[in-house]
Design a protein around this motif. Structure first.
Motif, PDB file in Angstrom:
ATOM      1  N   SER A  62       0.800  -1.225   0.000  1.00 40.97           N
ATOM      2  CA  SER A  62       0.000   0.000   0.000  1.00 40.97           C
ATOM      3  C   SER A  62       0.832   1.275   0.000  1.00 40.97           C
ATOM      4  N   VAL A  63       2.116   1.175   0.353  1.00 40.77           N
ATOM      5  CA  VAL A  63       2.945   2.383   0.442  1.00 40.77           C
ATOM      6  C   VAL A  63       4.100   2.392  -0.553  1.00 40.77           C
ATOM      7  N   LYS A  64       4.256   1.328  -1.308  1.00 38.39           N
ATOM      8  CA  LYS A  64       5.351   1.270  -2.280  1.00 38.39           C
ATOM      9  C   LYS A  64       5.253   2.425  -3.270  1.00 38.39           C
ATOM     10  N   GLY A  65       6.379   3.075  -3.490  1.00 40.91           N
ATOM     11  CA  GLY A  65       6.408   4.208  -4.406  1.00 40.91           C
ATOM     12  C   GLY A  65       6.033   5.531  -3.768  1.00 40.91           C
ATOM     13  N   ARG A  66       5.518   5.489  -2.545  1.00 42.03           N
ATOM     14  CA  ARG A  66       5.123   6.726  -1.858  1.00 42.03           C
ATOM     15  C   ARG A  66       5.953   6.984  -0.601  1.00 42.03           C
ATOM     16  N   PHE A  67       6.292   5.924   0.126  1.00 38.89           N
ATOM     17  CA  PHE A  67       7.050   6.036   1.370  1.00 38.89           C
ATOM     18  C   PHE A  67       8.469   5.529   1.150  1.00 38.89           C
ATOM     19  N   THR A  68       9.404   6.140   1.870  1.00 37.67           N
ATOM     20  CA  THR A  68      10.798   5.713   1.831  1.00 37.67           C
ATOM     21  C   THR A  68      11.341   5.627   3.244  1.00 37.67           C
ATOM     22  N   ILE A  69      11.879   4.449   3.584  1.00 41.59           N
ATOM     23  CA  ILE A  69      12.497   4.259   4.886  1.00 41.59           C
ATOM     24  C   ILE A  69      14.005   4.373   4.734  1.00 41.59           C
ATOM     25  N   SER A  70      14.648   4.990   5.710  1.00 46.64           N
ATOM     26  CA  SER A  70      16.108   5.111   5.703  1.00 46.64           C
ATOM     27  C   SER A  70      16.588   5.125   7.155  1.00 46.64           C
ATOM     28  N   ARG A  71      17.897   4.977   7.330  1.00 41.25           N
ATOM     29  CA  ARG A  71      18.421   4.976   8.693  1.00 41.25           C
ATOM     30  C   ARG A  71      19.815   5.562   8.724  1.00 41.25           C
ATOM     31  N   ASP A  72      20.178   6.063   9.897  1.00 38.92           N
ATOM     32  CA  ASP A  72      21.523   6.549  10.161  1.00 38.92           C
ATOM     33  C   ASP A  72      22.049   5.694  11.309  1.00 38.92           C
ATOM     34  N   ASN A  73      22.879   4.719  10.984  1.00 40.66           N
ATOM     35  CA  ASN A  73      23.340   3.779  12.001  1.00 40.66           C
ATOM     36  C   ASN A  73      24.171   4.471  13.094  1.00 40.66           C
ATOM     37  N   LYS A  75      23.667   7.255  14.373  1.00 46.31           N
ATOM     38  CA  LYS A  75      22.763   7.957  15.296  1.00 46.31           C
ATOM     39  C   LYS A  75      21.659   7.056  15.821  1.00 46.31           C
ATOM     40  N   ASN A  76      21.677   5.777  15.452  1.00 48.16           N
ATOM     41  CA  ASN A  76      20.609   4.845  15.856  1.00 48.16           C
ATOM     42  C   ASN A  76      19.228   5.432  15.555  1.00 48.16           C
ATOM     43  N   THR A  77      19.103   5.983  14.368  1.00 50.32           N
ATOM     44  CA  THR A  77      17.881   6.682  13.981  1.00 50.32           C
ATOM     45  C   THR A  77      17.330   6.111  12.688  1.00 50.32           C
ATOM     46  N   VAL A  78      16.007   5.977  12.646  1.00 50.26           N
ATOM     47  CA  VAL A  78      15.326   5.537  11.439  1.00 50.26           C
ATOM     48  C   VAL A  78      14.327   6.618  11.051  1.00 50.26           C
ATOM     49  N   TYR A  79      14.156   6.776   9.742  1.00 51.82           N
ATOM     50  CA  TYR A  79      13.273   7.795   9.200  1.00 51.82           C
ATOM     51  C   TYR A  79      12.222   7.144   8.300  1.00 51.82           C
ATOM     52  N   LEU A  80      11.086   7.818   8.171  1.00 55.41           N
ATOM     53  CA  LEU A  80      10.078   7.400   7.205  1.00 55.41           C
ATOM     54  C   LEU A  80       9.600   8.654   6.481  1.00 55.41           C
ATOM     55  N   GLN A  81       9.997   8.783   5.226  1.00 53.39           N
ATOM     56  CA  GLN A  81       9.520   9.881   4.395  1.00 53.39           C
ATOM     57  C   GLN A  81       8.238   9.441   3.734  1.00 53.39           C
ATOM     58  N   MET A  82       7.160  10.159   4.002  1.00 53.11           N
ATOM     59  CA  MET A  82       5.844   9.795   3.497  1.00 53.11           C
ATOM     60  C   MET A  82       5.376  10.876   2.528  1.00 53.11           C
ATOM     61  N   ASN A  83       5.234  10.501   1.274  1.00 52.35           N
ATOM     62  CA  ASN A  83       4.772  11.432   0.230  1.00 52.35           C
ATOM     63  C   ASN A  83       3.425  10.962  -0.311  1.00 52.35           C
ATOM     64  N   SER A  84       2.752  11.861  -1.024  1.00 56.32           N
ATOM     65  CA  SER A  84       1.456  11.544  -1.642  1.00 56.32           C
ATOM     66  C   SER A  84       0.518  10.884  -0.636  1.00 56.32           C
ATOM     67  N   LEU A  85       0.432  11.483   0.532  1.00 54.70           N
ATOM     68  CA  LEU A  85      -0.373  10.893   1.604  1.00 54.70           C
ATOM     69  C   LEU A  85      -1.848  10.855   1.252  1.00 54.70           C
ATOM     70  N   ARG A  86      -2.494   9.808   1.727  1.00 52.53           N
ATOM     71  CA  ARG A  86      -3.914   9.559   1.461  1.00 52.53           C
ATOM     72  C   ARG A  86      -4.670   9.483   2.794  1.00 52.53           C
ATOM     73  N   PRO A  87      -5.963   9.739   2.776  1.00 54.38           N
ATOM     74  CA  PRO A  87      -6.730   9.624   4.030  1.00 54.38           C
ATOM     75  C   PRO A  87      -6.578   8.246   4.681  1.00 54.38           C
ATOM     76  N   GLU A  88      -6.446   7.204   3.875  1.00 54.41           N
ATOM     77  CA  GLU A  88      -6.314   5.854   4.441  1.00 54.41           C
ATOM     78  C   GLU A  88      -4.958   5.614   5.117  1.00 54.41           C
ATOM     79  N   ASP A  89      -4.034   6.556   4.995  1.00 55.39           N
ATOM     80  CA  ASP A  89      -2.766   6.456   5.724  1.00 55.39           C
ATOM     81  C   ASP A  89      -2.911   6.940   7.172  1.00 55.39           C
ATOM     82  N   THR A  90      -4.068   7.492   7.497  1.00 55.00           N
ATOM     83  CA  THR A  90      -4.304   7.982   8.850  1.00 55.00           C
ATOM     84  C   THR A  90      -4.203   6.842   9.855  1.00 55.00           C
ATOM     85  N   ALA A  91      -3.339   7.026  10.844  1.00 57.87           N
ATOM     86  CA  ALA A  91      -3.092   5.974  11.838  1.00 57.87           C
ATOM     87  C   ALA A  91      -2.097   6.500  12.869  1.00 57.87           C
TER      88      ALA A  91
END
Length: 121
Positions: A62-73, A75-91
């Protein structure tokens, strides 16, 4: 003790973007895979995206092509870039990390407290 702290949620219009961040803090641990899960009202928690310590990624269809996960080892940090958001992404979005405590066998799942993402006009 290891704690995960998320940030970056909020209210956005359909088609908009948000970036979630999650940092693992504490001492004496190694972080292996990290990921993001979502839980909408009345539904079970579901995997959105995951990333291994080596950078291999996996996404829900459901999120392929819209969301991108990345991390900075470093900094022990993970990111989620969410583009083209839809109402059904509400959570509520939860950060997850597989943790090993240095000197201890085995692994455990650590969870953040969750951050609300609302997509609405």
């Amino acid at each position: 003790q290891v704690q995960l702290m998320e940030s970056g949620g909020g209210l956005v219009q359909p088609g908009g973007s948000l970036r979630l961040s999650c940092v693992a803090s504490g001492s004496g641990f190694n972080v292996y895979s990290m990921g993001w899960f979502q839980q909408a009202p009345g539904k079970e928690r579901e995997l959105v995206a995951s990333i291994s310590s080596g950078g291999r990624t996996d996404y829900a269809d459901s999120v392929k092509g819209r969301f991108t996960i990345s991390r900075d080892n470093a900094k022990n940090t993970v990111y989620l870039q969410m583009n083209s958001l839809r109402p059904e992404d509400t959570a509520v979005y939860y950060c997850n990390a597989v943790i090993n405590l240095i000197g201890s066998p085995g692994y455990f799942n650590a969870w953040g407290q969750g951050t609300q993402v609302t997509v609405s006009s």
